[in-house]
Design a protein around this motif. Structure first.
Motif, PDB file in Angstrom:
ATOM      1  N   UNK A   1      -6.280  -4.739 -12.463  1.00 35.28           N
ATOM      2  CA  UNK A   1      -6.866  -3.952 -13.538  1.00 35.28           C
ATOM      3  C   UNK A   1      -7.198  -4.871 -14.711  1.00 35.28           C
ATOM      4  N   UNK A   2      -8.435  -4.868 -15.115  1.00 32.34           N
ATOM      5  CA  UNK A   2      -8.855  -5.697 -16.248  1.00 32.34           C
ATOM      6  C   UNK A   2      -8.556  -4.938 -17.531  1.00 32.34           C
ATOM      7  N   UNK A   3      -7.419  -5.220 -18.125  1.00 33.88           N
ATOM      8  CA  UNK A   3      -6.983  -4.503 -19.312  1.00 33.88           C
ATOM      9  C   UNK A   3      -5.938  -5.322 -20.039  1.00 33.88           C
ATOM     10  N   UNK A   4      -5.825  -5.114 -21.361  1.00 36.18           N
ATOM     11  CA  UNK A   4      -4.774  -5.737 -22.153  1.00 36.18           C
ATOM     12  C   UNK A   4      -3.487  -4.924 -22.104  1.00 36.18           C
ATOM     13  N   UNK A   5      -3.550  -3.730 -21.495  1.00 33.51           N
ATOM     14  CA  UNK A   5      -2.372  -2.870 -21.391  1.00 33.51           C
ATOM     15  C   UNK A   5      -1.449  -3.367 -20.285  1.00 33.51           C
ATOM     16  N   UNK A   6      -0.201  -2.948 -20.346  1.00 38.68           N
ATOM     17  CA  UNK A   6       0.799  -3.415 -19.389  1.00 38.68           C
ATOM     18  C   UNK A   6       0.822  -2.543 -18.141  1.00 38.68           C
ATOM     19  N   UNK A   7       0.681  -3.166 -16.967  1.00 37.25           N
ATOM     20  CA  UNK A   7       0.789  -2.457 -15.691  1.00 37.25           C
ATOM     21  C   UNK A   7       1.814  -3.134 -14.779  1.00 37.25           C
TER      22      UNK A   7
ATOM     23  N   UNK B   1       0.365  -1.956  -5.142  1.00 34.91           N
ATOM     24  CA  UNK B   1       1.116  -2.848  -6.017  1.00 34.91           C
ATOM     25  C   UNK B   1       1.019  -4.266  -5.459  1.00 34.91           C
ATOM     26  N   UNK B   2       1.053  -5.227  -6.359  1.00 38.79           N
ATOM     27  CA  UNK B   2       1.060  -6.640  -5.957  1.00 38.79           C
ATOM     28  C   UNK B   2       2.380  -7.264  -6.381  1.00 38.79           C
TER      29      UNK B   2
ATOM     30  N   UNK C   1       0.849  -1.186   0.000  1.00 38.84           N
ATOM     31  CA  UNK C   1       0.000   0.000   0.000  1.00 38.84           C
ATOM     32  C   UNK C   1       0.887   1.240   0.000  1.00 38.84           C
ATOM     33  N   UNK C   2       0.713   2.091  -1.006  1.00 39.06           N
ATOM     34  CA  UNK C   2       1.448   3.349  -1.110  1.00 39.06           C
ATOM     35  C   UNK C   2       0.534   4.482  -0.650  1.00 39.06           C
ATOM     36  N   UNK C   3       1.060   5.368   0.170  1.00 44.21           N
ATOM     37  CA  UNK C   3       0.253   6.466   0.709  1.00 44.21           C
ATOM     38  C   UNK C   3       0.905   7.799   0.393  1.00 44.21           C
TER      39      UNK C   3
ATOM     40  N   UNK D   1       2.925  -5.602  -9.899  1.00 42.69           N
ATOM     41  CA  UNK D   1       1.777  -5.283 -10.742  1.00 42.69           C
ATOM     42  C   UNK D   1       1.035  -4.109 -10.125  1.00 42.69           C
ATOM     43  N   UNK D   2       0.851  -3.059 -10.891  1.00 43.08           N
ATOM     44  CA  UNK D   2       0.081  -1.902 -10.436  1.00 43.08           C
ATOM     45  C   UNK D   2      -1.390  -2.273 -10.380  1.00 43.08           C
ATOM     46  N   UNK D   3      -2.040  -2.053  -9.228  1.00 45.11           N
ATOM     47  CA  UNK D   3      -3.453  -2.361  -9.033  1.00 45.11           C
ATOM     48  C   UNK D   3      -4.286  -1.091  -9.142  1.00 45.11           C
ATOM     49  N   UNK D   4      -5.619  -1.236  -9.124  1.00 44.20           N
ATOM     50  CA  UNK D   4      -6.472  -0.051  -9.179  1.00 44.20           C
ATOM     51  C   UNK D   4      -6.572   0.588  -7.794  1.00 44.20           C
ATOM     52  N   UNK D   5      -7.351   1.655  -7.685  1.00 44.05           N
ATOM     53  CA  UNK D   5      -7.391   2.422  -6.441  1.00 44.05           C
ATOM     54  C   UNK D   5      -8.055   1.675  -5.293  1.00 44.05           C
TER      55      UNK D   5
END
Length: 218
Positions: A120-126, A101-102, A90-92, A111-115
Motif C-alpha cells: 500500500x502506497x501510504x504514509x499511514x501504518x499498516x 499479509x507480507x 493469503x487470507x480467505x 505488513x498488510x497488503x492491498x486486495x
C-alpha cells in the motif's frame, strides 16, 4: 452496530481480513503460533487496534478494537484460514474473498497488503509487530477455575490461566476471587472462550511472577 475491519479499511483505502475456518496442513514456517499487533488506520475512529494470531492448523484469529468510536471502544473477533502464496500469506474469508499479509524477513512483523497482494502506497501504518514478552502490572484473581488479570494502566481484563499463576495466587492465602496485585512476565494474545465460537483476550505467562497482597493498582 457491529463494524467489520474490512469495511473500515475499505473506507480508508485498503481491504483486509474476514473469516472462515477451513483447516489445512501448513509448511514449516517460523511465524506460526505467534501473535502480531498494531494500530491500523480507521475512517471513522481514532484507529483499529488489531491482534492477529497465526495458528499451526492453517487458521488465524483476529481481535479488532475500534478506538474512540461514538460508542467508546468496540471489540470484535474474527477467524479465517491462511495459506502461503509465494512470500505472502493469503487470507480467505467465508465468501472466498482474499486479503494478504507480507511477513518480514525475520518474521517479526506482518505488513498488510492491498486486495491484489501489493504494498500500500501510504504514509499511514499498516504493520503489525510480533508480540513479545514484557512485564505486565495488574491485579490477578482466581475463582472456580476462572482466572483473570486486569491491567493497572488500561483497566483491560484478560483471561490468565496457568498452573504457576494459580499456585502463586494460592500462596498469598487470600480468599478465592480476591484481586491480588501481580507483576507477570508475558504477552497478550487471543484464546478460545468457554463460549463456543467466541474468543477472549488473554495473558500468556512466560517468565517471572510476583504477587503482593499488600499492594494494589490504586
Amino acid at each position: 452496530m457491529k463494524k467489520s475491519l474490512l469495511l473500515a479499511l475499505m473506507a480508508a483505502g485498503v481491504v483486509t481480513l474476514a473469516g472462515c475456518q477451513t483447516i489445512a496442513k501448513q509448511p514449516n514456517v517460523t511465524y506460526i503460533d505467534r501473535a502480531y499487533t498494531g494500530t491500523l488506520p480507521c475512517a471513522d475512529c481514532s484507529g483499529i487496534e488489531a491482534t492477529l494470531l497465526v495458528n499451526q492448523d492453517g487458521t488465524y484469529v483476529e481481535q479488532l478494537v475500534y478506538l474512540d468510536t461514538r460508542d467508546g471502544n468496540q471489540t470484535f473477533y474474527e477467524t479465517g484460514s491462511w495459506a502461503k502464496d509465494g512470500e505472502k500469506l493469503r487470507m480467505t474469508n467465508a465468501n472466498g474473498e482474499r486479503s494478504y499479509f507480507l511477513p518480514s524477513a525475520d518474521d517479526k512483523s506482518m505488513i498488510l497488503l492491498d486486495q491484489e497482494g501489493n504494498k500500500i502506497e501510504s504514509q499511514l501504518n499498516y504493520t503489525l509487530n510480533q508480540v513479545t514478552s514484557t512485564k505486565k502490572v495488574g491485579e490477578y484473581r482466581y475463582l472456580a477455575d476462572a482466572a483473570t488479570f486486569t491491567e493497572c494502566k488500561t483497566g483491560r481484563t484478560y483471561s490468565a490461566s496457568g498452573l504457576e499463576l494459580e499456585k502463586g495466587y494460592s500462596a498469598t492465602g487470600v480468599t478465592g476471587g480476591t484481586p491480588v496485585y501481580a507483576e507477570i512476565e508475558g504477552y497478550y494474545t487471543i484464546r478460545p472462550s468457554m463460549e463456543d465460537g467466541q474468543f477472549d483476550p488473554a495473558l500468556v505467562q512466560t517468565g517471572q511472577i510476583m504477587f503482593d497482597k499488600s499492594r494494589s493498582c490504586k
